[in-house]
Design a protein around this motif. Structure first.
Motif, PDB file in Angstrom:
ATOM      1  N   UNK B  26       0.815  -1.221   0.000  1.00 33.42           N
ATOM      2  CA  UNK B  26       0.000   0.000   0.000  1.00 33.42           C
ATOM      3  C   UNK B  26       0.847   1.269   0.000  1.00 33.42           C
ATOM      4  N   UNK B  27       1.882   1.296   0.828  1.00 35.50           N
ATOM      5  CA  UNK B  27       2.707   2.513   0.879  1.00 35.50           C
ATOM      6  C   UNK B  27       3.536   2.671  -0.391  1.00 35.50           C
ATOM      7  N   UNK B  28       3.934   1.538  -1.004  1.00 31.99           N
ATOM      8  CA  UNK B  28       4.638   1.627  -2.291  1.00 31.99           C
ATOM      9  C   UNK B  28       3.722   2.203  -3.367  1.00 31.99           C
ATOM     10  N   UNK B  29       2.478   1.723  -3.380  1.00 33.11           N
ATOM     11  CA  UNK B  29       1.520   2.240  -4.370  1.00 33.11           C
ATOM     12  C   UNK B  29       1.256   3.727  -4.129  1.00 33.11           C
ATOM     13  N   UNK B  30       1.141   4.103  -2.857  1.00 37.78           N
ATOM     14  CA  UNK B  30       0.916   5.517  -2.551  1.00 37.78           C
ATOM     15  C   UNK B  30       2.060   6.379  -3.091  1.00 37.78           C
ATOM     16  N   UNK B  48      -4.617   0.748  -5.029  1.00 32.51           N
ATOM     17  CA  UNK B  48      -4.503   0.999  -3.584  1.00 32.51           C
ATOM     18  C   UNK B  48      -5.768   0.536  -2.854  1.00 32.51           C
ATOM     19  N   UNK B  49      -6.927   0.876  -3.425  1.00 36.77           N
ATOM     20  CA  UNK B  49      -8.196   0.416  -2.837  1.00 36.77           C
ATOM     21  C   UNK B  49      -8.243  -1.103  -2.764  1.00 36.77           C
ATOM     22  N   UNK B  86      -3.203  -2.167  12.872  1.00 38.25           N
ATOM     23  CA  UNK B  86      -2.703  -2.396  11.512  1.00 38.25           C
ATOM     24  C   UNK B  86      -3.711  -1.868  10.497  1.00 38.25           C
ATOM     25  N   UNK B  87      -4.974  -2.119  10.756  1.00 36.49           N
ATOM     26  CA  UNK B  87      -6.044  -1.677   9.877  1.00 36.49           C
ATOM     27  C   UNK B  87      -6.096  -0.148   9.786  1.00 36.49           C
ATOM     28  N   UNK B  88      -5.879   0.490  10.908  1.00 39.73           N
ATOM     29  CA  UNK B  88      -5.810   1.955  10.944  1.00 39.73           C
ATOM     30  C   UNK B  88      -4.729   2.490  10.001  1.00 39.73           C
ATOM     31  N   UNK B  89      -3.551   1.870  10.047  1.00 44.28           N
ATOM     32  CA  UNK B  89      -2.454   2.312   9.174  1.00 44.28           C
ATOM     33  C   UNK B  89      -2.899   2.249   7.722  1.00 44.28           C
ATOM     34  N   UNK B  90      -3.461   1.100   7.334  1.00 39.07           N
ATOM     35  CA  UNK B  90      -3.871   0.902   5.935  1.00 39.07           C
ATOM     36  C   UNK B  90      -4.955   1.902   5.545  1.00 39.07           C
ATOM     37  N   UNK B  91      -5.931   2.099   6.428  1.00 36.28           N
ATOM     38  CA  UNK B  91      -7.021   3.026   6.113  1.00 36.28           C
ATOM     39  C   UNK B  91      -6.492   4.426   5.819  1.00 36.28           C
TER      40      UNK B  91
END
Lengths: 206, 206, 206
Positions: B26-30, B48-49, B86-91
C-alpha cells in the motif's frame, strides 16, 4: 465463549434500545433541520441538542449501572463499549446539525441530504438490532446492512467532497461545507464501528 | 506476565504478517501514485483500494478467528488491538491516496513525498516485526526504529504545514494540501501507535 | 467491585500526579505563549515541547511499570487508560501551542484566550484529583467540576467558531484560527474524557 453463566438481564438491553431509539429521533431531526430555510433552523437545533442531552443522561446511567452490577449479561467491557459507540453516533449527528447552524449555511447541496438520509437508515436498523442482543439471534442481517449502507455513504461522501472542493469558487464556503460533509461521514463511520462491535460480541458469545 | 500457558499459534502471526505485508504494498503504491501526473493516478488509486479491501477481508477473518478460539497465543484483546491498529495504518494510507485523486492535485510539494517515503520505511520495519511476535524476541529494534521515523516525520510535517499555509496565496490549494499532509501524518502516527502496543505486549509477556 | 485485594501502591499514583502536574505547567505555558507577540513565541513553544517530552518519558516509564507489575493497585487496564488519557491532554495542549507558532498567528482573538484559561483550570483540578485515586475518596467534585468547565468551553468554542468563520474575510486566516480553536476544544474534551474514566473507576471500585 458462552461458557460462563450470565446474569439475568436487568434492563441493560432495554436501556441500550432506548439510547438507540434516540438516534432515530436525532437523525430525523437532523434531516428536518437540513431541509429548512436558514432562519428556521435554530429551534430545530435546540431539539437536536435536547435529544443528545437525553442520550448523555441515559448513557451515564447505563455506565453507572454496569459499574455497580457484579455479574453483567455480557462482558462488562463489551457493554460499556456498546454504550460508548452509541454515544459517539449521537454526538456526531448533533455536531453536524450544530455546524450547519453555526456556519449559517444557505443552500445545502443535494449530496449532504443524501448523507443524512443514510444516517436515518443506519439509526433505524441499529435501534431494531439492540433488543436482539439479549438472545444474540438474527443480528447478522443488521451488521451486513450497516456495512452496505456505509459503503454507499463512502461513495456519496467522495462525490460531496469532490463537488465541494473542486467546483466552488468561495473558499469560506468550501471550509464550511467540507466540515459538514466530513462530520456526516464520521457519523456514518460511527454506526459501522458500532456494528463491528456487535458482530464481534455475537461471534464471541455464540 | 508469561505465567499462563499460551495456546499453540494456529496461524495468528502469519495472518498479522500478511496484513502488515499489505502495508508495504500500500505505501509503495501511494508513493508511486504521488509521483505520477494527475491524469494517470486514477488506476493506481484503484490498486490501492484493492490492497485496502484485501486487508479489510484479512482483518475481518482474523477477528472472527480470535473470537472463535478459546485459548489464543496472546491475550485476545492484544491480538484484536494489533489487527485494529494495523487496519488503521492501511485506512489512512488509502485515504491519503484517495484525497490526492479526489482533489485532483497538480504539483505535489516535495515535503509530501518525504512523508510518503517515511511511511514506506514504517511499513517495511513493521512487516518484518510481525513474525517476531511469535517468540517476542528482538522486537525492541522495531519500536525504537518506528519512534525514530515518527520523530523525523513530525519535523517534516511541521515544514509541510508551514510551507502550505504560510506561502500559498490560493486558499483552496491550502485546504487540499493541508488535508493530504495531515492524513500522511496521521498514518505515521498510526504506525507509532501500533509500535507502542507491541512494546507493551513484549514487556508484559516477557 | 472492591472484592479482591489490591496490591500496595508502589508509586503509581505519585507518578500519575507528576504527569498531571505537567499539565498545569503545560497549560500555563500555552496561556503565556498566546499572550506574547508573534516574534517572542518561539522560545516559549520550546518550553512547552520540553514539558511534553518530559510527560512522554513519565508515561512511558509508567506503562512499563504497569506491564512489569504483577498485582496493580487498580485494574491494569484502568491504570494504562489513565496514563493514556493524561497523555492525550498534554499532546493536544502542545499541538495547539505548536500550531500558533507554525501559523505565525498575529492577533489572537479573545475567545481563544478564554479557551486556554479553561484548560488551565482543567489542569489544576485534574492534578489535585490524581492523588485521591489512591483512596478513591472525594473524587466526585473533580469530575463534576471538569464537566462544568467542559460545558462552558463548548459555549466558548461555538462563539469562537462562529466569529472565525462568519466574520473573517481572509480564508487563510480562517483556516489557521479554526485549526487552533478546534485543537483547544479537543484538549478540553480530552480532560473530560479523563474525568469520565475516573468516575467509572471510582464507581466500580467503591
Amino acid at each position: 465463549m458462552g461458557l460462563f453463566n450470565r446474569a439475568k438481564d436487568e434492563g441493560f438491553f432495554e436501556q441500550l434500545t432506548e439510547i438507540a431509539n434516540n438516534l432515530i429521533e436525532g437523525t430525523d431531526i437532523l434531516a428536518k433541520l437540513m431541509s429548512l430555510p436558514t432562519a428556521q433552523r435554530d429551534g430545530v437545533r435546540n431539539d437536536l441538542h435536547a435529544v443528545e442531552n437525553s442520550s448523555d443522561d441515559l448513557t451515564h446511567e447505563f455506565m453507572n449501572k454496569i459499574n455497580q452490577t457484579f455479574v453483567t449479561p455480557l462482558d462488562r467491557d463489551d457493554l460499556s463499549e456498546l454504550a460508548y459507540r452509541l454515544d459517539d453516533c449521537m454526538d456526531l449527528v448533533d455536531e453536524a446539525g450544530n455546524l450547519i447552524v453555526v456556519y449559517q449555511l444557505q443552500e445545502i447541496p443535494e449530496c449532504l441530504h443524501k448523507q443524512a438520509a443514510i444516517l436515518q437508515k443506519c439509526a433505524k436498523v441499529t435501534a431494531s438490532a439492540m433488543p436482539r442482543l439479549k438472545t444474540l439471534d438474527e443480528l447478522r442481517e443488521y451488521w451486513v446492512e450497516v456495512n452496505r449502507l456505509e459503503n454507499q455513504a463512502d461513495q456519496i461522501y467522495m462525490h460531496c467532497l469532490s463537488d465541494i472542493v473542486n467546483h466552488n469558487p468561495d473558499p469560506i464556503a468550501v471550509i464550511k461545507l467540507k466540515d459538514v460533509t466530513e462530520r456526516l461521514e464520521d457519523a456514518c463511520d460511527a454506526f459501522e464501528h458500532l456494528a463491528a462491535l456487535v458482530e464481534g460480541i455475537a461471534i464471541k458469545e455464540s
